[in-house]
Design an enzyme around this catalytic site. Structure first.
Site, PDB file in Angstrom:
ATOM      1  N   ASP A 133     -41.650  38.464  31.366  1.00 39.77           N
ATOM      2  CA  ASP A 133     -42.899  37.670  31.621  1.00 39.77           C
ATOM      3  C   ASP A 133     -44.034  38.655  32.048  1.00 39.77           C
ATOM      4  OD1 ASP A 133     -42.642  35.196  31.268  1.00 39.77           O
ATOM      5  OD2 ASP A 133     -42.423  34.652  33.475  1.00 39.77           O
ATOM      6  N   CYS A 188     -28.402  20.342  20.360  1.00 40.69           N
ATOM      7  CA  CYS A 188     -28.858  19.137  20.956  1.00 40.69           C
ATOM      8  C   CYS A 188     -28.149  17.752  19.915  1.00 40.69           C
ATOM      9  CB  CYS A 188     -30.504  19.134  20.493  1.00 40.69           C
ATOM     10  SG  CYS A 188     -31.222  20.368  21.905  1.00 40.69           S
ATOM     11  N   CYS A 191     -29.185  13.756  20.790  1.00 40.44           N
ATOM     12  CA  CYS A 191     -29.272  13.630  22.150  1.00 40.44           C
ATOM     13  C   CYS A 191     -30.851  13.788  22.280  1.00 40.44           C
ATOM     14  CB  CYS A 191     -28.853  14.834  23.042  1.00 40.44           C
ATOM     15  SG  CYS A 191     -29.385  14.664  24.728  1.00 40.44           S
ATOM     16  N   CYS A 194     -33.854  14.728  27.587  1.00 41.92           N
ATOM     17  CA  CYS A 194     -35.044  15.282  27.863  1.00 41.92           C
ATOM     18  C   CYS A 194     -36.482  14.598  27.606  1.00 41.92           C
ATOM     19  CB  CYS A 194     -35.099  16.820  27.844  1.00 41.92           C
ATOM     20  SG  CYS A 194     -34.912  17.063  25.820  1.00 41.92           S
ATOM     21  N   CYS A 198     -38.446  12.764  30.477  1.00 44.31           N
ATOM     22  CA  CYS A 198     -39.663  13.459  31.152  1.00 44.31           C
ATOM     23  C   CYS A 198     -40.611  12.503  31.583  1.00 44.31           C
ATOM     24  CB  CYS A 198     -40.357  14.283  30.185  1.00 44.31           C
ATOM     25  SG  CYS A 198     -41.702  14.978  30.707  1.00 44.31           S
ATOM     26  N   CYS A 214     -47.582  18.443  31.879  1.00 37.88           N
ATOM     27  CA  CYS A 214     -46.364  19.068  32.215  1.00 37.88           C
ATOM     28  C   CYS A 214     -46.351  19.320  33.554  1.00 37.88           C
ATOM     29  CB  CYS A 214     -45.901  20.218  31.624  1.00 37.88           C
ATOM     30  SG  CYS A 214     -44.311  20.904  32.119  1.00 37.88           S
ATOM     31  N   CYS A 241     -40.911  21.871  38.052  1.00 32.42           N
ATOM     32  CA  CYS A 241     -40.209  20.825  37.476  1.00 32.42           C
ATOM     33  C   CYS A 241     -38.880  21.077  36.791  1.00 32.42           C
ATOM     34  CB  CYS A 241     -41.050  19.792  36.983  1.00 32.42           C
ATOM     35  SG  CYS A 241     -40.268  18.402  36.082  1.00 32.42           S
ATOM     36  N   CYS A 244     -36.404  17.928  32.886  1.00 28.36           N
ATOM     37  CA  CYS A 244     -35.803  17.976  31.725  1.00 28.36           C
ATOM     38  C   CYS A 244     -34.412  18.675  31.579  1.00 28.36           C
ATOM     39  CB  CYS A 244     -36.902  18.416  30.724  1.00 28.36           C
ATOM     40  SG  CYS A 244     -37.685  19.900  31.101  1.00 28.36           S
ATOM     41  N   CYS A 248     -30.221  17.331  30.832  1.00 28.20           N
ATOM     42  CA  CYS A 248     -29.494  17.992  29.842  1.00 28.20           C
ATOM     43  C   CYS A 248     -28.054  18.101  30.185  1.00 28.20           C
ATOM     44  CB  CYS A 248     -30.029  19.322  29.580  1.00 28.20           C
ATOM     45  SG  CYS A 248     -29.190  20.035  28.005  1.00 28.20           S
TER      46      CYS A 248
HETATM   47  S1  SF4 Z   1     -31.213  17.092  26.952  1.00 29.59           S
HETATM   48 FE1  SF4 Z   1     -30.508  19.132  26.320  1.00 29.59          FE
HETATM   49  S2  SF4 Z   1     -29.007  18.393  24.568  1.00 29.59           S
HETATM   50 FE2  SF4 Z   1     -30.314  16.693  25.078  1.00 29.59          FE
HETATM   51  S3  SF4 Z   1     -32.138  16.890  23.516  1.00 29.59           S
HETATM   52 FE3  SF4 Z   1     -32.954  17.811  25.515  1.00 29.59          FE
HETATM   53  S4  SF4 Z   1     -32.326  19.855  25.434  1.00 29.59           S
HETATM   54 FE4  SF4 Z   1     -31.179  18.831  23.625  1.00 29.59          FE
HETATM   55  S1  SF4 Z   2     -40.817  20.299  33.324  1.00 33.72           S
HETATM   56 FE1  SF4 Z   2     -41.061  17.954  34.026  1.00 33.72          FE
HETATM   57  S2  SF4 Z   2     -42.832  17.369  33.483  1.00 33.72           S
HETATM   58 FE2  SF4 Z   2     -42.600  19.397  32.204  1.00 33.72          FE
HETATM   59  S3  SF4 Z   2     -41.606  18.639  30.232  1.00 33.72           S
HETATM   60 FE3  SF4 Z   2     -39.858  19.038  31.883  1.00 33.72          FE
HETATM   61  S4  SF4 Z   2     -39.426  17.155  32.741  1.00 33.72           S
HETATM   62 FE4  SF4 Z   2     -41.337  16.966  31.532  1.00 33.72          FE
END
Ligand code: SF4
Ligand code: SF4
Length: 319
Positions: A133, A188, A191, A194, A198, A214, A241, A244, A248
């Site tokens: 980073d 994925c 699915c 996420c 979110c 975000c 956060c 997401c 998963c």
């Molecule tokens: S929750 Fe995980 S597996 Fe499902 S779409 Fe999002 S990244 Fe892909």
């Molecule tokens: S970090 Fe939190 S706010 Fe950002 S995309 Fe993922 S779930 Fe959404």
């Protein structure tokens, strides 16, 4: 003694395992030009939310030779920070797991320094540059290229063994090695957990995030106020956060990390709502300064704590 490429590549992988890296892949250097249109469109749409450095010299970000002349190989490592040992008190501002431990840049850079020293001890021509980073480089693109995983719909790299809660550290080398195959497959499937879960609808349909919405960006990189419309959706989050990633399926049944550096200290884990609300600058420095939280000032931390506490009254989804 001069090692052949295959033997040297094997020694590097073994040494990375000795140094407790959870993942290690090796990619051939090239220009990751296929990422350019998405990156430019994302910046032009303003989704980088004022992180203007992401919009500068995009061509350099795509090309590791801009960081190390004569770059030939990318050693891409993964360091898990997944843990179930979270904060112990309910109803307090919630930290993202990545902020639990001591500063990951320092921890991973030190391991990569050891790896580079080792490589130089077996190949005196090797020169390297470490990136955690810390320089313009497409870390996620290189993680895919080195076979570590695929880009989930939430834009984070997922590995089938350790999930997505891992840091990426890269060592650019000027020597040729034997390369892993890029991760070509997307696991994925159909699915979209996420995206649907979110809290702020920040995940786009092209595996990018709108950083303006975000919570991670708004509590870490953002230097202005937290937007009023975001408050009811923050769910108490004070720094970062994990929502997401937590929803998963690839992060279910993941083995917790074994790196004590990334454990949450008891004195933070046991902080009560009162402790958070009365956090002084001296306490902030003592408790958080050597952690990932060093990226924000005390004033921004107080802004986040106030927003997180206010948001808890709107609490409407599980943490
Ligand atoms: S929750 Fe995980 S597996 Fe499902 S779409 Fe999002 S990244 Fe892909
Ligand atoms: S970090 Fe939190 S706010 Fe950002 S995309 Fe993922 S779930 Fe959404």
């Amino acid at each position: 003694m001069t090692y052949a490429k295959a033997e040297l590549s094997g020694l590097i992988r073994d040494k990375a395992a000795d140094l407790k890296f959870d993942l290690c892949g090796i990619a051939r250097v090239r220009i990751l030009s296929e990422n350019e249109p998405v990156l430019r469109a994302w910046c032009e749409a303003g989704m980088n939310a004022g992180m203007n450095y992401l919009n500068r010299k995009i061509e350099n970000r795509l090309n590791p030779e801009s960081l190390l002349a004569g770059a030939k190989s990318m050693i891409v490592t993964g360091f898990s920070y997944y843990t179930d040992n979270k904060q112990k008190v309910q109803g307090v501002p919630v930290l993202s797991r990545y902020a639990y431990g001591i500063n990951y840049h320092d921890v991973i850079s030190a391991r990569l320094e050891q790896l580079l020293s080792y490589i130089r001890s077996v190949n005196s021509e090797a020169e390297g540059r470490i990136v955690v980073d810390s320089a313009p480089l497409l870390e996620k693109g290189w993680a895919i290229e080195a076979g570590l995983g695929w880009r989930g719909k939430h834009s984070v790299i997922i590995n089938r063994s350790i999930g997505s809660f891992f840091f990426i550290g890269i060592l650019i080398l000027n020597i040729e090695l034997i390369y892993d195959k890029p991760s070509g497959k997307d696991y994925c499937g159909s699915c979209r957990q996420c995206i649907d879960l979110c809290p702020t609808g920040a995940i786009n349909n092209n595996r990018t995030i709108d950083a303006r919405k975000c919570i991670a960006n708004l509590t870490i990189e953002n230097r202005g106020p937290i937007p009023e419309e975001i408050l009811p959706k923050m769910g108490g989050r004070v720094y970062g956060c994990d929502r997401c990633q937590e929803v998963c399926p690839w992060n279910k049944n993941v083995t917790p990390h074994s790196h004590p550096e990334f454990d949450l200290p008891e004195e933070i884990a046991e902080m009560t709502p009162d402790d958070w609300q009365s956090l002084t600058e001296e306490q902030f420095t003592k408790l958080f300064r050597q952690r990932a939280l060093e990226r924000i000032s005390y004033a921004d931390m107080i802004r986040n704590i106030n927003a997180a506490i206010k948001s808890l009254q709107f609490f409407n989804f599980p943490l």
